[in-house]
Design a protein around this motif. Sequence first.
Motif, short mmCIF file in Angstrom:
data_model
loop_
_atom_site.label_atom_id
_atom_site.label_comp_id
_atom_site.label_asym_id
_atom_site.label_seq_id
_atom_site.Cartn_x
_atom_site.Cartn_y
_atom_site.Cartn_z
N LEU A 7 0.88 -1.31 -0.17
CA LEU A 7 -0.11 -0.02 -0.12
C LEU A 7 0.93 1.24 -0.06
O LEU A 7 1.29 1.63 1.05
CB LEU A 7 -0.91 -0.05 1.13
CG LEU A 7 -2.11 0.93 1.44
CD1 LEU A 7 -2.97 0.88 0.11
CD2 LEU A 7 -2.68 0.88 2.61
N ASP A 8 0.96 1.78 -1.23
CA ASP A 8 1.98 2.90 -1.36
C ASP A 8 1.36 4.26 -0.98
O ASP A 8 0.35 4.53 -1.72
CB ASP A 8 2.47 3.01 -2.71
CG ASP A 8 3.67 3.93 -2.92
OD1 ASP A 8 4.03 4.62 -2.12
OD2 ASP A 8 4.36 3.78 -4.16
N THR A 11 0.73 8.15 -2.43
CA THR A 11 -0.38 8.94 -2.70
C THR A 11 -0.77 9.91 -2.05
O THR A 11 -1.38 11.08 -2.59
CB THR A 11 -1.41 7.72 -2.85
OG1 THR A 11 -1.72 7.53 -1.54
CG2 THR A 11 -1.30 6.78 -3.97
N LEU A 140 0.63 6.13 -9.97
CA LEU A 140 -0.01 5.85 -8.49
C LEU A 140 -1.61 5.44 -8.72
O LEU A 140 -2.25 5.37 -7.59
CB LEU A 140 0.09 6.91 -7.81
CG LEU A 140 1.60 7.23 -7.34
CD1 LEU A 140 1.70 8.43 -6.48
CD2 LEU A 140 2.21 6.15 -6.55
N SER A 142 -3.17 2.59 -9.21
CA SER A 142 -3.58 1.32 -8.67
C SER A 142 -3.45 1.36 -7.11
O SER A 142 -3.91 0.86 -6.42
CB SER A 142 -2.49 0.23 -9.05
OG SER A 142 -1.26 0.37 -8.90
N HIS A 143 -2.43 2.22 -6.75
CA HIS A 143 -2.07 2.25 -5.45
C HIS A 143 -3.02 3.24 -4.72
O HIS A 143 -3.69 3.05 -3.57
CB HIS A 143 -0.75 3.03 -5.01
CG HIS A 143 0.24 2.04 -5.28
ND1 HIS A 143 0.69 1.00 -4.70
CD2 HIS A 143 1.25 2.28 -6.41
CE1 HIS A 143 1.73 0.48 -5.30
NE2 HIS A 143 1.92 1.28 -6.11
N ALA A 146 -6.22 1.27 -4.03
CA ALA A 146 -5.91 0.46 -2.98
C ALA A 146 -6.18 1.28 -1.81
O ALA A 146 -6.90 0.82 -0.77
CB ALA A 146 -4.73 -0.33 -2.83
#
Length: 151
Positions: A7-8, A11, A140, A142-143, A146
């Motif tokens: 989970l970056d 963002t 970013l 996709s992150h 999430a």
Amino acid sequence: RADRALLDLRTFQTKGFTVPIVAMGLSFMAMFGTLILLPIYLERVLGLDVLNVGLLLLPGGLIMGLLSPIVGRVYDRRGPRVLLIPGSIIVSAVLWALSTVGVDTSVWFVLGAHVVLSIGLALTFTPLFTAALGGLPPKLYSHGSAVLGTA
């Protein structure tokens, strides 16, 4: 360092993502607060049975689902402000009105407040989701999705 985060959280460095996420968190608190407290209030204070409580809260959920495509089309044509400002005002006003309920409050008042709250939430959720993800750089996405799901 290896750019393999589950989970970056980078963002949140983007203001166009962070502000809508915070606003969405507040909207979700309003929604879940009413979804939890209204049935308890209706059953324990007003003495309604479970079936009647479910039927009383059903129109709010239906209207929220039915408004979603309309809100999406308005968002595409006009942008988020035309939806977010009235939606936030509606949610705030209804939450204030719900803070005044008591033992003598009419079931019809609760029903009306819940339906209007659902309209206000429908006006806020779609623009906030879209604005949050639209504010991120493509790498970013996709992150961000999430993080939205996690929040």
